[in-house]
Design a protein around this motif. Sequence first.
Motif, short mmCIF file in Angstrom:
data_model
loop_
_atom_site.label_atom_id
_atom_site.label_comp_id
_atom_site.label_asym_id
_atom_site.label_seq_id
_atom_site.Cartn_x
_atom_site.Cartn_y
_atom_site.Cartn_z
N SER A 17 0.81 -1.22 0.00
CA SER A 17 0.00 0.00 0.00
C SER A 17 0.85 1.27 0.00
CB SER A 17 -0.95 0.01 1.19
OG SER A 17 -0.23 0.15 2.39
N VAL A 18 2.11 1.18 0.36
CA VAL A 18 2.97 2.36 0.39
C VAL A 18 3.11 3.00 -1.00
CG1 VAL A 18 5.33 3.17 0.84
CG2 VAL A 18 4.19 1.66 2.46
N SER A 20 1.05 2.87 -3.40
CA SER A 20 -0.26 3.40 -3.74
C SER A 20 -0.52 4.73 -3.06
CB SER A 20 -1.34 2.38 -3.36
OG SER A 20 -2.60 2.87 -3.64
N VAL A 21 -0.11 4.85 -1.81
CA VAL A 21 -0.26 6.11 -1.08
C VAL A 21 0.59 7.20 -1.74
CG1 VAL A 21 0.29 7.28 1.09
CG2 VAL A 21 -0.84 5.08 1.12
N SER A 23 1.64 7.35 -4.80
CA SER A 23 1.07 7.67 -6.10
C SER A 23 -0.13 8.60 -5.96
CB SER A 23 0.66 6.40 -6.83
OG SER A 23 -0.04 6.69 -8.01
N ALA A 24 -0.99 8.31 -5.01
CA ALA A 24 -2.18 9.15 -4.80
C ALA A 24 -1.78 10.57 -4.40
CB ALA A 24 -3.07 8.53 -3.73
N PRO A 31 -6.29 9.26 -1.23
CA PRO A 31 -5.84 7.85 -1.20
C PRO A 31 -6.86 6.93 -0.54
CG PRO A 31 -4.77 9.06 0.53
CD PRO A 31 -5.60 10.05 -0.22
N SER A 34 -5.91 3.12 -0.73
CA SER A 34 -4.70 2.94 0.09
C SER A 34 -5.03 3.00 1.57
CB SER A 34 -3.68 4.03 -0.23
OG SER A 34 -3.39 4.04 -1.60
N ALA A 37 -6.60 -0.24 2.55
CA ALA A 37 -5.60 -1.30 2.64
C ALA A 37 -4.77 -1.17 3.91
CB ALA A 37 -4.69 -1.26 1.42
N ILE A 38 -4.43 0.04 4.28
CA ILE A 38 -3.65 0.24 5.50
C ILE A 38 -4.47 -0.14 6.73
CG2 ILE A 38 -2.60 2.01 6.96
CD1 ILE A 38 -1.61 3.32 4.35
#
Length: 73
Positions: A17-18, A20-21, A23-24, A31, A34, A37-38
């Motif tokens: 998820s890192v 993805s965060v 990127s957002a 996010p 993300s 997911a976290i």
Amino acid sequence: MGTDLPLIAGLAIAGFSVPSVLSAFSEQRPPRASAAAILIAIGLITYAVLMKPGGYRVDEIPDAFFRVLGRLL
């Protein structure tokens, strides 16, 4: 292996998820996926630590990872 699998799954989800965060935030969008997911990762890790008597130490995590990997393969 009862609590090893949720621990390793939670760590894997948190690790994935890192990016993805990041990127957002770089694209200036919220996010949402993300964050979900976290939260799931935190829940799995918390479950594993609370259900194992004595919890986990940092030096036990690689052993847990290889136990799970060995069980799956």
